[in-house]
Structure formats: structure tokens, C-alpha cells
Design a protein around this motif. Structure first.
Motif, mmCIF file in Angstrom:
data_model
loop_
_atom_site.group_PDB
_atom_site.id
_atom_site.type_symbol
_atom_site.label_atom_id
_atom_site.label_comp_id
_atom_site.label_asym_id
_atom_site.label_seq_id
_atom_site.Cartn_x
_atom_site.Cartn_y
_atom_site.Cartn_z
ATOM 1 N N MET A 1 0.848 -1.171 0.000
ATOM 2 C CA MET A 1 0.000 0.000 0.000
ATOM 3 C C MET A 1 0.889 1.228 0.000
ATOM 4 N N ARG A 2 0.476 2.233 -0.738
ATOM 5 C CA ARG A 2 1.222 3.484 -0.815
ATOM 6 C C ARG A 2 0.273 4.649 -0.560
ATOM 7 N N VAL A 3 0.678 5.556 0.343
ATOM 8 C CA VAL A 3 -0.038 6.800 0.598
ATOM 9 C C VAL A 3 0.963 7.909 0.327
ATOM 10 N N ALA A 4 0.789 8.622 -0.775
ATOM 11 C CA ALA A 4 1.802 9.594 -1.183
ATOM 12 C C ALA A 4 1.173 10.833 -1.808
ATOM 13 N N HIS A 5 1.839 11.968 -1.606
ATOM 14 C CA HIS A 5 1.508 13.237 -2.256
ATOM 15 C C HIS A 5 0.096 13.722 -1.919
ATOM 16 N N ASN A 6 -0.295 13.581 -0.658
ATOM 17 C CA ASN A 6 -1.607 14.063 -0.204
ATOM 18 C C ASN A 6 -1.435 15.273 0.695
ATOM 19 N N ARG A 7 -2.514 16.061 0.821
ATOM 20 C CA ARG A 7 -2.562 17.175 1.762
ATOM 21 C C ARG A 7 -3.714 16.912 2.719
ATOM 22 N N PHE A 8 -3.395 16.824 3.997
ATOM 23 C CA PHE A 8 -4.396 16.660 5.040
ATOM 24 C C PHE A 8 -4.428 17.967 5.818
ATOM 25 N N ARG A 9 -5.595 18.646 5.834
ATOM 26 C CA ARG A 9 -5.683 19.960 6.479
ATOM 27 C C ARG A 9 -7.058 20.177 7.098
ATOM 28 N N ASP A 10 -7.045 21.059 8.096
ATOM 29 C CA ASP A 10 -8.268 21.660 8.612
ATOM 30 C C ASP A 10 -9.299 20.667 9.140
ATOM 31 N N PHE A 11 -8.850 19.617 9.819
ATOM 32 C CA PHE A 11 -9.808 18.757 10.505
ATOM 33 C C PHE A 11 -10.497 19.575 11.583
ATOM 34 N N ALA A 12 -11.749 19.282 11.847
ATOM 35 C CA ALA A 12 -12.496 19.930 12.926
ATOM 36 C C ALA A 12 -13.125 18.831 13.783
ATOM 37 N N PRO A 13 -12.290 18.098 14.525
ATOM 38 C CA PRO A 13 -12.825 16.967 15.287
ATOM 39 C C PRO A 13 -13.706 17.410 16.448
ATOM 40 N N LEU A 14 -14.736 16.614 16.712
ATOM 41 C CA LEU A 14 -15.552 16.840 17.899
ATOM 42 C C LEU A 14 -14.791 16.282 19.097
ATOM 43 N N PRO A 15 -14.696 17.047 20.186
ATOM 44 C CA PRO A 15 -13.945 16.562 21.346
ATOM 45 C C PRO A 15 -14.716 15.499 22.122
ATOM 46 N N THR A 16 -13.975 14.688 22.863
ATOM 47 C CA THR A 16 -14.592 13.797 23.837
ATOM 48 C C THR A 16 -15.148 14.677 24.949
ATOM 49 N N THR A 17 -16.387 14.421 25.391
ATOM 50 C CA THR A 17 -16.995 15.270 26.415
ATOM 51 C C THR A 17 -17.502 14.461 27.601
ATOM 52 N N CYS A 18 -17.609 15.157 28.714
ATOM 53 C CA CYS A 18 -18.184 14.593 29.933
ATOM 54 C C CYS A 18 -19.229 15.585 30.437
ATOM 55 N N ALA A 19 -20.508 15.162 30.430
ATOM 56 C CA ALA A 19 -21.598 16.012 30.908
ATOM 57 C C ALA A 19 -21.870 15.668 32.366
ATOM 58 N N LEU A 20 -21.580 16.617 33.257
ATOM 59 C CA LEU A 20 -21.814 16.404 34.682
ATOM 60 C C LEU A 20 -23.274 16.692 35.026
ATOM 61 N N LYS A 21 -23.716 16.171 36.137
ATOM 62 C CA LYS A 21 -25.129 16.318 36.533
ATOM 63 C C LYS A 21 -25.538 17.767 36.754
ATOM 64 N N ASN A 22 -24.559 18.636 37.084
ATOM 65 C CA ASN A 22 -24.890 20.050 37.302
ATOM 66 C C ASN A 22 -24.979 20.838 35.991
ATOM 67 N N GLY A 23 -24.834 20.144 34.853
ATOM 68 C CA GLY A 23 -24.945 20.781 33.551
ATOM 69 C C GLY A 23 -23.616 21.201 32.935
ATOM 70 N N THR A 24 -22.548 21.120 33.697
ATOM 71 C CA THR A 24 -21.230 21.454 33.170
ATOM 72 C C THR A 24 -20.778 20.383 32.178
ATOM 73 N N VAL A 25 -20.210 20.803 31.062
ATOM 74 C CA VAL A 25 -19.658 19.872 30.080
ATOM 75 C C VAL A 25 -18.158 20.126 29.991
ATOM 76 N N LEU A 26 -17.382 19.077 30.233
ATOM 77 C CA LEU A 26 -15.923 19.162 30.197
ATOM 78 C C LEU A 26 -15.404 18.403 28.992
ATOM 79 N N ASP A 27 -14.361 18.927 28.365
ATOM 80 C CA ASP A 27 -13.738 18.270 27.215
ATOM 81 C C ASP A 27 -12.535 17.449 27.657
ATOM 82 N N GLY A 28 -12.343 16.305 26.988
ATOM 83 C CA GLY A 28 -11.096 15.581 27.085
ATOM 84 C C GLY A 28 -10.891 14.672 28.273
#
Length: 164
Positions: A1-28
Motif C-alpha cells: 500500500m502506498r499513501v503519497a503526495h496528499n494534503r491533510f488539512r483543517d480537521f475539525a474533530p468533535l472533542p470527547t466530552t463529559c456532561a456532569l449532573k450540574n450541567g457542566t460539560v468538560l472536554d477531554g
């Protein structure tokens, strides 16, 4: 397999989140930490430009790619199969700019190569971008990494580095 001459840019990944019972949402937070705090954990996107995973990864050439943005860059790992090793994976002459820690990660690979790559942080990136070849055998060197100690690419073990 060959992966060559590509441009990978501008990903916008959704973060892993933790929603606490008090409504706070923490990332990562890890799932275990979130659950221990009584939260609801939601897995985010795993943003890799090039990811290899599994038990039969061999004879791969990854060369002359440009990777820049909010993503991990080039990874090979064998997950739940630590006795299975990659074979003859070549990662050459790629340019990587990432705010994340792993620029190139090639773990437990035999007769492999990581040469001629240029890895570093994006503007504003907080993590030192690294090349990790722990447990691998082969040819590793002539990489450029401004985050590495003088004369070395940051790896386990440290790799030879030649700077222009």
C-alpha cells in the motif's frame, strides 16, 4: 500500500466530552474519570490523518504528504495484540504540523523506516510534537523536529537527527 503526495488539512474533530449532573460539560476527560465524577461520557472523533491499526500491517509506504491542523498525524499501533508487529512500514519525507503530541508514532514494527520527515507544532500548539518508534527496529534518522532536544528527534528511544 502506498499513501503519497496528499494534503491533510483543517480537521475539525468533535472533542470527547463529559456532561456532569450540574450541567457542566468538560472536554477531554477519560471515560473512567468522567464516570467516577457521576458524568455521562461521550466519545469524540479520533482525528488522525493516516492511521494503521491491526494485526497484518505490512509493506506500507507513506511519503511526501503534507499534514497540518488539529489532528494526530501518522500512527501505527497494534492495540490489543502486543505480540503482533508491523512489518516493513516506511514513513519518509512527510511534513507534519500539529498542535497535538504525536507527529509520527510507529510502535512495535520490524524492518521499518522513519526518515527525512519534518515535524513540528502549528502556531499556538501547546504540545511538543514527537516521533515515537518505541519497540521498533529498522532505519530511523535524518528527521527534523524543532521541539526535540538538540541533536535528536524526541522519541523512545531517541533517534538520530540531522538538521540543515
Amino acid at each position: 500500500m502506498r499513501v503519497a503526495h496528499n494534503r491533510f488539512r483543517d480537521f475539525a474533530p468533535l472533542p470527547t466530552t463529559c456532561a456532569l449532573k450540574n450541567g457542566t460539560v468538560l472536554d477531554g476527560l477519560s471515560r473512567a474519570t468522567c464516570v467516577a465524577q457521576g458524568g455521562t461520557w461521550r466519545d469524540g472523533d479520533h482525528a488522525d490523518a493516516i492511521q494503521m491499526f491491526g494485526t497484518h500491517v505490512e509493506d506500507v509506504l507513506i511519503e511526501d504528504n503534507e499534514i497540518e491542523g488539529n489532528m494526530q498525524s501518522i500512527t501505527y499501533f497494534n492495540g490489543a495484540h502486543p505480540k503482533v508487529r508491523g512489518q516493513r512500514i516506511r514513513i519518509r519525507n512527510n511534513r507534519v504540523r500539529s498542535p497535538r503530541g504525536w507527529g509520527i508514532s510507529l510502535q512495535n514494527c520490524d524492518d521499518c523506516e522513519v526518515t527525512g520527515n519534518d515535524v513540528g507544532r502549528t502556531a499556538g500548539g501547546m504540545a511538543k510534537v514527537q516521533i515515537n518508534v518505541s519497540g521498533s527496529t529498522g532505519r530511523f534518522g535524518s528527521n527534523v523536529n524543532p521541539d526535540a532536544p538538540s541533536g535528536h528527534v524526541t522519541t523512545t528511544p531517541l533517534l538520530e537527527d540531522s538538521r540543515p
